[in-house]
Motif scaffolding. Structure first.
Motif, mmCIF file in Angstrom:
data_model
loop_
_atom_site.group_PDB
_atom_site.id
_atom_site.type_symbol
_atom_site.label_atom_id
_atom_site.label_comp_id
_atom_site.label_asym_id
_atom_site.label_seq_id
_atom_site.Cartn_x
_atom_site.Cartn_y
_atom_site.Cartn_z
ATOM 1 N N SER A 38 0.832 -1.200 0.000
ATOM 2 C CA SER A 38 0.000 0.000 0.000
ATOM 3 C C SER A 38 0.869 1.253 0.000
ATOM 4 C CB SER A 38 -0.893 -0.004 1.247
ATOM 5 O OG SER A 38 -1.590 1.221 1.353
ATOM 6 N N ALA A 39 0.413 2.283 -0.703
ATOM 7 C CA ALA A 39 1.099 3.569 -0.703
ATOM 8 C C ALA A 39 0.383 4.569 0.206
ATOM 9 C CB ALA A 39 1.183 4.124 -2.124
ATOM 10 N N GLU A 40 -0.582 4.091 0.993
ATOM 11 C CA GLU A 40 -1.337 4.991 1.859
ATOM 12 C C GLU A 40 -1.795 4.278 3.118
ATOM 13 O OE1 GLU A 40 -5.164 6.173 0.160
ATOM 14 O OE2 GLU A 40 -5.110 4.417 -1.135
ATOM 15 N N ASP A 41 -2.153 5.082 4.114
ATOM 16 C CA ASP A 41 -2.767 4.575 5.335
ATOM 17 C C ASP A 41 -4.271 4.631 5.151
ATOM 18 O OD1 ASP A 41 -0.253 4.428 6.662
ATOM 19 O OD2 ASP A 41 -0.399 6.538 7.235
ATOM 20 N N VAL A 42 -4.962 3.549 5.482
ATOM 21 C CA VAL A 42 -6.415 3.512 5.331
ATOM 22 C C VAL A 42 -6.984 2.480 6.291
ATOM 23 C CG1 VAL A 42 -6.375 1.828 3.442
ATOM 24 C CG2 VAL A 42 -8.292 3.377 3.640
ATOM 25 N N THR A 43 -8.206 2.705 6.731
ATOM 26 C CA THR A 43 -8.938 1.723 7.527
ATOM 27 C C THR A 43 -10.192 1.347 6.753
ATOM 28 O OG1 THR A 43 -8.117 2.639 9.609
ATOM 29 C CG2 THR A 43 -10.117 1.287 9.720
ATOM 30 N N ILE A 44 -10.407 0.037 6.594
ATOM 31 C CA ILE A 44 -11.584 -0.456 5.881
ATOM 32 C C ILE A 44 -12.537 -1.049 6.912
ATOM 33 C CG2 ILE A 44 -12.455 -1.955 4.055
ATOM 34 C CD1 ILE A 44 -9.625 -1.948 2.849
ATOM 35 N N ALA A 45 -13.728 -0.474 7.000
ATOM 36 C CA ALA A 45 -14.743 -0.935 7.953
ATOM 37 C C ALA A 45 -15.280 -2.296 7.524
ATOM 38 C CB ALA A 45 -15.884 0.081 8.017
ATOM 39 N N PRO A 46 -15.831 -3.073 8.468
ATOM 40 C CA PRO A 46 -16.463 -4.340 8.091
ATOM 41 C C PRO A 46 -17.516 -4.093 7.010
ATOM 42 C CG PRO A 46 -16.295 -4.178 10.464
ATOM 43 C CD PRO A 46 -15.893 -2.830 9.909
ATOM 44 N N GLY A 47 -17.465 -4.906 5.953
ATOM 45 C CA GLY A 47 -18.388 -4.746 4.834
ATOM 46 C C GLY A 47 -17.964 -3.673 3.850
ATOM 47 N N GLY A 48 -16.908 -2.928 4.164
ATOM 48 C CA GLY A 48 -16.465 -1.828 3.309
ATOM 49 C C GLY A 48 -15.525 -2.263 2.207
ATOM 50 N N ARG A 49 -15.421 -1.424 1.185
ATOM 51 C CA ARG A 49 -14.513 -1.631 0.060
ATOM 52 C C ARG A 49 -13.698 -0.353 -0.127
ATOM 53 N NH1 ARG A 49 -19.499 -2.879 -1.490
ATOM 54 N NH2 ARG A 49 -19.726 -1.017 -2.728
ATOM 55 N N TYR A 50 -12.487 -0.517 -0.634
ATOM 56 C CA TYR A 50 -11.647 0.650 -0.876
ATOM 57 C C TYR A 50 -10.604 0.312 -1.940
ATOM 58 C CZ TYR A 50 -8.804 4.766 0.019
ATOM 59 O OH TYR A 50 -8.124 5.954 -0.116
ATOM 60 N N ALA A 51 -10.356 1.252 -2.859
ATOM 61 C CA ALA A 51 -9.310 1.091 -3.878
ATOM 62 C C ALA A 51 -8.013 1.663 -3.305
ATOM 63 C CB ALA A 51 -9.702 1.808 -5.164
ATOM 64 N N VAL A 52 -7.124 0.781 -2.885
ATOM 65 C CA VAL A 52 -5.885 1.163 -2.206
ATOM 66 C C VAL A 52 -4.817 1.522 -3.241
ATOM 67 C CG1 VAL A 52 -4.112 0.431 -0.569
ATOM 68 C CG2 VAL A 52 -6.466 -0.402 -0.308
ATOM 69 N N ALA A 53 -4.245 2.709 -3.101
ATOM 70 C CA ALA A 53 -3.188 3.171 -4.003
ATOM 71 C C ALA A 53 -1.907 2.376 -3.775
ATOM 72 C CB ALA A 53 -2.919 4.656 -3.773
ATOM 73 N N THR A 54 -1.182 2.100 -4.865
ATOM 74 C CA THR A 54 0.107 1.401 -4.768
ATOM 75 C C THR A 54 1.288 2.322 -5.046
ATOM 76 O OG1 THR A 54 0.075 0.722 -7.084
ATOM 77 C CG2 THR A 54 -0.918 -0.798 -5.453
ATOM 78 N N GLY A 55 1.028 3.494 -5.604
ATOM 79 C CA GLY A 55 2.111 4.434 -5.859
ATOM 80 C C GLY A 55 2.909 4.170 -7.116
ATOM 81 N N PHE A 56 2.364 3.356 -8.030
ATOM 82 C CA PHE A 56 3.064 3.142 -9.298
ATOM 83 C C PHE A 56 2.085 2.832 -10.424
ATOM 84 C CE2 PHE A 56 2.966 -1.157 -7.505
ATOM 85 C CZ PHE A 56 2.597 -1.938 -8.580
ATOM 86 N N ALA A 57 2.569 3.047 -11.634
ATOM 87 C CA ALA A 57 1.881 2.648 -12.861
ATOM 88 C C ALA A 57 2.848 1.723 -13.592
ATOM 89 C CB ALA A 57 1.542 3.870 -13.708
ATOM 90 N N MET A 58 2.336 0.965 -14.552
ATOM 91 C CA MET A 58 3.215 0.027 -15.239
ATOM 92 C C MET A 58 2.827 -0.144 -16.698
ATOM 93 S SD MET A 58 2.059 -3.467 -13.333
ATOM 94 C CE MET A 58 0.336 -3.687 -12.924
ATOM 95 N N ALA A 59 3.775 -0.649 -17.465
ATOM 96 C CA ALA A 59 3.564 -0.980 -18.874
ATOM 97 C C ALA A 59 3.798 -2.477 -19.021
ATOM 98 C CB ALA A 59 4.510 -0.190 -19.770
ATOM 99 N N ILE A 60 2.709 -3.210 -19.188
ATOM 100 C CA ILE A 60 2.749 -4.662 -19.319
ATOM 101 C C ILE A 60 2.950 -4.986 -20.803
ATOM 102 C CG2 ILE A 60 1.413 -6.783 -18.974
ATOM 103 C CD1 ILE A 60 -0.239 -5.035 -16.881
ATOM 104 N N PRO A 61 3.822 -5.936 -21.127
ATOM 105 C CA PRO A 61 4.032 -6.257 -22.541
ATOM 106 C C PRO A 61 2.758 -6.764 -23.216
ATOM 107 C CG PRO A 61 5.721 -7.286 -21.170
ATOM 108 C CD PRO A 61 4.691 -6.725 -20.247
ATOM 109 N N GLU A 62 2.619 -6.434 -24.483
ATOM 110 C CA GLU A 62 1.498 -6.933 -25.277
ATOM 111 C C GLU A 62 1.486 -8.456 -25.225
ATOM 112 O OE1 GLU A 62 0.140 -6.957 -29.965
ATOM 113 O OE2 GLU A 62 1.386 -5.310 -29.239
ATOM 114 N N GLY A 63 0.301 -9.037 -25.092
ATOM 115 C CA GLY A 63 0.180 -10.485 -25.007
ATOM 116 C C GLY A 63 0.151 -10.998 -23.575
#
Length: 154
Positions: A38-63
């Motif tokens: 994780s690139a951030e501090d966060v608390t997820i409540a029971p039943g909750g959802r959250y998109a956690v940042a990772t602090g990077f982007a990537m280029a995956i090869p074609e295929g």
């Protein structure tokens, strides 16, 4: 495509809020998934959802794609999973990788920056196309769906 034992190169762009964090890596020699943090501090409540940042982007090869999968220890001990598991990161996506976590447990789950939150698995993609037909070939199972093969082993 290269052999599964020959690593493919996935280019990684570190974002400002990801500075100082480890690059996704295999924890052991024969691990299939790379741990991502994780690139951030966060608390997820029971039943909750959250998109956690990772602090990077990537280029995956074609295929190829990168699959995002839950960590088994978090699932067993805390009920933390991914609601869309496995998540698919396509080769043409260039935005920040965010990991959608869900808390299926009964207590709030605290994530600190740098905590391992998921696994990444690089996988080849097999393209397909559909061909409409009037009839399908017969099989022993036929149209038997959910649970049609039973529970007990033979």
């Amino acid at each position: 495509m290269p052999s599964p034992l020959v690593p493919i190169e996935i280019r990684l762009k570190r974002l400002p809020h990801g500075e100082g964090l480890p690059t996704p890596a295999y924890a052991t020699e024969h691990a299939a998934g790379m741990d991502v943090v994780s690139a951030e501090d966060v608390t997820i409540a029971p039943g909750g959802r959250y998109a956690v940042a990772t602090g990077f982007a990537m280029a995956i090869p074609e295929g190829y794609e990168v699959q995002v999968r839950p960590r088994s220890g978090l699932a067993l001990k805390h009920g933390i999973s991914l609601p869309n598991t496995p998540g698919t990161i396509d080769a043409d996506y260039r935005g920040e990788l965010k990991v959608i976590l869900i808390n299926l447990g009964d207590a709030p789950f605290i994530i600190a920056r740098g905590d391992r939150i998921a696994q990444l698995v690089a996988a080849p993609v097999q393209m397909a196309r559909f061909a409409e037909v009037k009839e399908l070939d017969d099989t022993v199972r036929g149209s038997g769906g959910f649970g049609s093969t039973g529970i007990a082993s033979s």
